[in-house]
Design a protein around this motif. Structure first.
Motif, PDB file in Angstrom:
ATOM      1  N   HIS A 104       4.221  -4.893   6.995  1.00  0.00           N
ATOM      2  CA  HIS A 104       3.544  -3.615   7.216  1.00  0.00           C
ATOM      3  C   HIS A 104       4.555  -2.526   7.566  1.00  0.00           C
ATOM      4  CE1 HIS A 104      -0.006  -6.027   6.913  1.00  0.00           C
ATOM      5  NE2 HIS A 104      -0.769  -4.949   6.999  1.00  0.00           N
ATOM      6  N   ARG A 143       4.713  -0.675   9.927  1.00  0.00           N
ATOM      7  CA  ARG A 143       5.080  -0.562  11.339  1.00  0.00           C
ATOM      8  C   ARG A 143       6.439  -1.213  11.601  1.00  0.00           C
ATOM      9  NH1 ARG A 143       1.047  -4.853  11.687  1.00  0.00           N
ATOM     10  NH2 ARG A 143      -0.597  -3.291  11.608  1.00  0.00           N
ATOM     11  N   LYS A 146      -1.581 -16.775  12.693  1.00  0.00           N
ATOM     12  CA  LYS A 146      -0.317 -16.138  12.319  1.00  0.00           C
ATOM     13  C   LYS A 146      -0.568 -14.958  11.379  1.00  0.00           C
ATOM     14  CE  LYS A 146       2.815 -19.705  12.149  1.00  0.00           C
ATOM     15  NZ  LYS A 146       3.429 -20.732  11.318  1.00  0.00           N
ATOM     16  N   MET A 147      -1.438 -15.193  10.398  1.00  0.00           N
ATOM     17  CA  MET A 147      -1.758 -14.142   9.436  1.00  0.00           C
ATOM     18  C   MET A 147      -2.376 -12.949  10.164  1.00  0.00           C
ATOM     19  SD  MET A 147      -3.546 -14.626   5.817  1.00  0.00           S
ATOM     20  CE  MET A 147      -5.252 -14.919   6.142  1.00  0.00           C
ATOM     21  N   THR A 183      -8.698  -8.734   4.071  1.00  0.00           N
ATOM     22  CA  THR A 183      -8.253 -10.127   4.105  1.00  0.00           C
ATOM     23  C   THR A 183      -9.309 -11.023   4.727  1.00  0.00           C
ATOM     24  OG1 THR A 183      -5.990  -9.381   4.220  1.00  0.00           O
ATOM     25  CG2 THR A 183      -6.404 -11.646   4.877  1.00  0.00           C
ATOM     26  N   GLN A 217      -6.278   1.487   2.575  1.00  0.00           N
ATOM     27  CA  GLN A 217      -6.389   0.041   2.445  1.00  0.00           C
ATOM     28  C   GLN A 217      -6.702  -0.435   1.030  1.00  0.00           C
ATOM     29  OE1 GLN A 217      -7.720  -1.180   6.047  1.00  0.00           O
ATOM     30  NE2 GLN A 217      -8.066  -3.322   5.524  1.00  0.00           N
ATOM     31  N   GLU A 267       0.846  -1.210   0.000  1.00  0.00           N
ATOM     32  CA  GLU A 267       0.000   0.000   0.000  1.00  0.00           C
ATOM     33  C   GLU A 267       0.876   1.254   0.000  1.00  0.00           C
ATOM     34  OE1 GLU A 267      -3.824  -2.205   2.062  1.00  0.00           O
ATOM     35  OE2 GLU A 267      -2.490  -1.030   3.321  1.00  0.00           O
ATOM     36  N   LYS A 318       0.311 -11.028  11.831  1.00  0.00           N
ATOM     37  CA  LYS A 318       1.155 -10.273  10.895  1.00  0.00           C
ATOM     38  C   LYS A 318       0.484  -8.975  10.467  1.00  0.00           C
ATOM     39  CE  LYS A 318       3.963 -13.900   8.887  1.00  0.00           C
ATOM     40  NZ  LYS A 318       4.045 -14.916   7.835  1.00  0.00           N
ATOM     41  N   ILE A 319      -0.814  -9.048  10.223  1.00  0.00           N
ATOM     42  CA  ILE A 319      -1.509  -7.871   9.705  1.00  0.00           C
ATOM     43  C   ILE A 319      -1.810  -6.866  10.817  1.00  0.00           C
ATOM     44  CG2 ILE A 319      -3.622  -7.098   8.520  1.00  0.00           C
ATOM     45  CD1 ILE A 319      -3.535  -9.778   7.015  1.00  0.00           C
ATOM     46  N   ASN A 320      -2.194  -7.385  11.989  1.00  0.00           N
ATOM     47  CA  ASN A 320      -2.665  -6.480  13.039  1.00  0.00           C
ATOM     48  C   ASN A 320      -1.734  -6.339  14.233  1.00  0.00           C
ATOM     49  OD1 ASN A 320      -5.482  -6.034  11.975  1.00  0.00           O
ATOM     50  ND2 ASN A 320      -5.391  -8.251  12.060  1.00  0.00           N
ATOM     51  N   ALA A 321      -0.687  -7.182  14.287  1.00  0.00           N
ATOM     52  CA  ALA A 321       0.189  -7.220  15.452  1.00  0.00           C
ATOM     53  C   ALA A 321      -0.617  -7.497  16.733  1.00  0.00           C
ATOM     54  CB  ALA A 321       0.994  -5.917  15.570  1.00  0.00           C
TER      55      ALA A 321
END
Lengths: 248, 636
Positions: free
Chosen positions: A87, A89, B378-379, B280, B276, A35, B382-385
């Motif tokens: 990401h 971050r 896990k996914m 997902t 965005q 992105e 990774k995306i949201n921590a």
């Protein structure tokens, strides 16, 4: 946050490429890396410049189409993570990020960060399958497979074919990719009949495509988004020797 | 008049009757016949491989860099089959009736029965290919349960079932490429269908590397180009998913059906900001062990683990006690929207609900949950921590699957003879709502088991027909039109990117033709999309050249989406009832459930393109139910 980018730009396989500098303000930590690339391309369109070409599709880490060298690492600073799952971050305000294509003699550059990974398809074409034509299949539960074997076969089958292993390897070896398919089919009862011919054909094709050999650095496993184990390479060598002695 | 060509006989006999009377092509003649297959997902790859095995000359096209990337790869949860391995009362008829009911009685009985009938074969085929499905400790295949059914008929390979099934089909395809039966054209996009004397005779493609416009002739063309959920921009689909192949075929005479029937998947990651690019999907299988809830109180800002049990609203368990968290997708998604609209949504944008595993972890242990869903957890991390073993996941509905698509008959042939549509590209089997784990099934069954009968049945008549080559004037005309359109995009030289138009269109559709629709919202959306389309043709900006140019690729796809978006709204507007995923707010029961109108709307819509400046014409294929009774679909 503010991000400085140094990106490989190359018009075509025949023309020389070079790193080019870009700056982006307003990068949010919640953005995915791609992105951030979208944001860059949007700004290039506004400046009437050609966008940075990069491969991507599912953006959920499974199609294997994305892949860049980010600060010298395949798919960037995280282990076992595709570029699309990375990401912002993972970076901080003021960082400079170096972005290059996956480089290997067998992966010619198409444009900018896009590379041609047809060599992987060729390896599968050589024998990365069971010869089960439509209609020939026996009843599924007629083939019993132990839970542990099915799970181990899955671990190998999980490869997404992104090429990070090749890009990260100093020899541009495709042995992690090739051995994963060989292991999956060598473990399963369905793969036994063609087991010996398969490993010979796939390894020969891998060599023919111009990939290098494995010298056990094991960097590929670290970068592999699916955590494919280098032990498969050991199995591939075993299978190759077994096939050479027994059936050839 | 639309002829669905349903074979004679009882429901259980129809497919056998068809196969027994189908025309065959002599093996020696097969190599004289060329077939084009567009798309290399489960439907396209399995069809191309199976036709190659039979001996036909096949050309296989995909826009990705390898056939293995097609978006079937992303399907997570599983594939249904009526094997009844669990001895829990499953059968072909049970699966048929679940699917018909799941689709809210808006699909053809004969098609759906065939889907259930062929489901067992698919599992056999995939296992023979080496697909590593989950196994019990005794070595037998394992199953799990999915939304909308009360039996366990879903086969799975961890959370990567689509990937493993696709790789099986891809490997079968690669085997045929190695045997020189199939030729693959990767990084190629179909930009037009060539029709000669009313029959599909080839396609025009663009080589996405060289930019060259190419002509390809064939005796039959198969579109297996997937769904168009990406029309909403924010969706679970891959960035490149598009409607261009089917839309351009539509403009050449193929009817489109059920265009507004879009499934919003209830378990996706919510939108968190304007940047965005996709939402997902988290597999629906998570609903086997996860419980969905929101705070009872509106605007409750406490952390989920701080909200006591009695202040939580497990709204699916409350509203649908029989099916609970496994209520079908359309119902789950709408129930989430209802709570979010009531102010009980959670997360940064207050657009999400919780999916909570604490009870399952307490009962089964963390290790068991890990074994089932580790890749999904896990996914999520990774995306949201965020560690979802400790804190509930945030999920929300997102545009996902298109039940609509090209109208096809029982043979999967469109209204253009010689043009077939397979998998998500057609409208055929799911009615107004698709059940989980039926899409991998339908794509595979279409490609492995139906097309290898129905396409040769057509090709048999082609042996004596005049051979059309790419020198035919129809190819020259189609090529010219394609080149003109590409030049038009490059010439506009406005100031807004293709993505800008795509994102704007997506917002208009989410608002006007989304999870719920009204006459007013649809009419408004049509006006606004028309304005947006006009603006697209005057203010679009594309940089770069005729060769590798992702912006030029996007422009063509967005142009088609703008046309399609309008038809979606028109389709939804014309259907004055609620059914499945199509929820018209004007037509609902007192407790907020979909209210069907079988008297007036028990048909499949089939829209005919009448030209760029004319209205579409609506044709109707009546749906006749002889084996199930039209009941109110209840999961309570």
């Amino acid at each position: 946050m503010k991000i400085y980018l140094k990106i490989w730009r190359q018009d075509s396989p025949a023309t020389p490429g070079a790193m080019k500098n870009y700056e982006l303000d307003d990068v949010s930590a919640d953005m995915s890396f791609l992105e951030m690339m979208d944001l860059l391309n949007e700004s290039l369109i506004q400046k009437s410049e050609r966008v940075v070409e990069f491969d991507h599709d599912c953006r959920e880490g499974i199609c294997g189409q994305c892949g860049m060298m980010i600060n010298g690492r395949a798919h960037g600073p995280l282990t076992h993570t595709t570029t699309c799952q990375l990401h912002m971050r993972s970076f901080k305000d003021g960082d400079t990020i170096y972005i290059e294509p996956f480089r290997a003699a067998a992966f010619p550059i198409v444009r900018d960060l896009k590379v041609d990974r047809k060599a992987f398809d060729k390896i599968i074409q050589a024998s990365g399958f069971t010869s089960a034509s439509t209609g020939e299949a026996p009843e599924a539960n007629g083939i019993l497979i132990a839970h542990t074997i099915a799970e181990a076969a899955f671990d190998a089958a999980a490869c997404i074919g992104c090429g990070a292993c090749v890009a990260t390897c100093k020899n541009s070896s495709a042995e992690l990719f090739t051995s994963a398919k060989i292991t999956q089919l060598a473990l399963l009862p369905q793969g036994q009949v063609e087991r010996a011919d398969r490993v010979i054909a796939m390894v020969d094709q891998m060599d023919a495509e111009g990939f290098g050999h494995c010298t056990n650095t094991e960097a590929c496993e670290v970068e592999c988004p699916q955590e494919i184990s280098v032990l498969h390479i050991a199995r591939m060598n075993y299978e190759y020797n077994r096939a050479s002695i027994i059936s050839h | 008049m639309l002829d669905s060509k349903i074979p004679e006989g009882t429901l259980a006999d129809k497919w056998d009757n068809y196969k027994e009377h189908v025309k065959l092509v002599n093996p020696a003649n097969r190599k004289k016949l060329d077939v084009i297959v567009v798309g290399t997902g489960l439907a396209g790859a399995s069809c191309a491989a199976s036709l190659g095995e039979l001996g036909y000359n096949v050309k296989s096209f995909c826009f990705q860099d390898s056939p293995r990337r097609a978006h079937s790869v992303a399907a997570q949860g599983g594939v249904n089959a009526a094997k009844n391995y669990k001895n829990d009362g499953d059968s072909v008829f049970r699966m048929f009736s679940d699917t018909i009911k799941g689709g809210d009685f808006r699909s053809r009985e004969a098609n759906v029965y065939r889907l259930a009938e062929c489901s067992a074969n698919l599992i056999d085929q995939a296992v023979a290919q080496g697909v590593p499905f989950a196994r019990e400790y005794g070595g037998y295949l394992n199953n799990r349960s999915f939304g909308g059914v009360q039996v366990s008929r879903t086969f799975y390979a961890r959370g990567q079932t689509g990937q493993q099934l696709l790789l099986g089909a891809y490997q079968a395809l690669m085997r045929q490429v190695g045997a020189n039966k199939v030729k693959t054209y990767t990084r190629h996009e179909m930009l037009d269908l060539v029709v000669v004397d009313g029959k599909a005779k080839g396609i025009i493609t663009r080589d996405l590397v060289t930019g060259e416009i190419e002509r390809h002739a064939a005796n039959a063309v198969v579109l297996a180009s997937g769904g168009y959920g990406k029309v909403y921009y924010l969706s679970t689909l891959a960035m490149g998913c598009n409607s261009s192949a089917i839309w351009r075929a539509h403009k050449k005479g193929a009817y489109m059906s059920g265009v507004s029937w879009i499934q919003f998947h209830p378990t996706c990651l919510p939108q968190s900001g304007e940047h965005q690019s996709k939402l997902t999907l988290m597999s629906e299988s998570l609903r086997n062990d996860g419980r969905i809830w929101v705070p009872k109180k509106a605007h409750d800002d406490r952390k989920p683990n701080d909200i006591p049990e009695e202040e939580r609203d497990y709204y699916l368990e409350r509203r649908y006690p029989t099916f609970g968290n496994l209520a079908p997708r359309d119902i789950s998604s709408r129930a989430a929207k209802e709570r979010v609209d009531a102010g009980c949504g959670v997360g940064v944008m207050k657009n999400a609900v919780f999916l909570d595993f604490s009870k399952a972890i307490k009962e089964q242990g963390k290790e068991k949950i890990k074994e089932k869903y580790s890749n999904l957890f896990k996914m999520y991390d990774k995306i949201n921590a965020v560690n979802a073993y400790e804190t509930p996941m945030l999920i929300s509905p997102a545009a996902h699957f298109t039940m609509g698509g090209l109208w096809v008959d029982y043979e999967l042939m469109t209204t253009i003879p010689g043009l077939f549509a397979l998998g998500e590209a057609n409208f055929a089997d799911h009615g107004a709502n698709r059940l989980g784990a039926n899409s991998l099934l339908q794509a595979s069954v279409d490609g492995y088991f139906i097309a290898p009968y129905s396409i040769p049945n057509y090709l048999a008549g082609e042996l004596k027909a005049e051979k059309i080559t790419t020198d035919h004037v129809a190819f020259a005309e189609a090529e010219h039109a394609v080149k003109e359109q590409l030049q038009q995009f490059l010439n506009i030289n406005g100031h807004l990117s293709a993505d800008h138009f795509h994102k704007t269109l997506g917002k208009l559709l989410y608002d006007g033709c989304g999870l719920s629709r009204t006459k007013a919202s649809l009419e408004k959306a049509i006006v606004l999309i028309r304005q947006l389309r006009a603006q697209f043709y005057t203010e679009l900006k594309i940089t770069g050249d005729h060769t590798v140019n992702s912006e030029l690729e996007k422009a063509g796809r967005v142009a088609d989406y703008l046309d399609l978006g309008i038809l979606m709204c028109e389709d939804a507007l014309s259907r004055e009832e609620s059914c499945g995923a199509h929820f018209r707010e004007e037509y609902q029961t007192a407790d907020g459930e979909a209210l069907r109108n079988d008297k007036d709307f028990c048909y499949v819509s089939a829209w005919e393109w009448k030209g760029a400046h004319a209205e579409h014409e609506l044709h109707k294929e009546p749906l006749i139910f002889e084996n199930v009774s039209l009941t109110v679909r209840s999961y309570k």
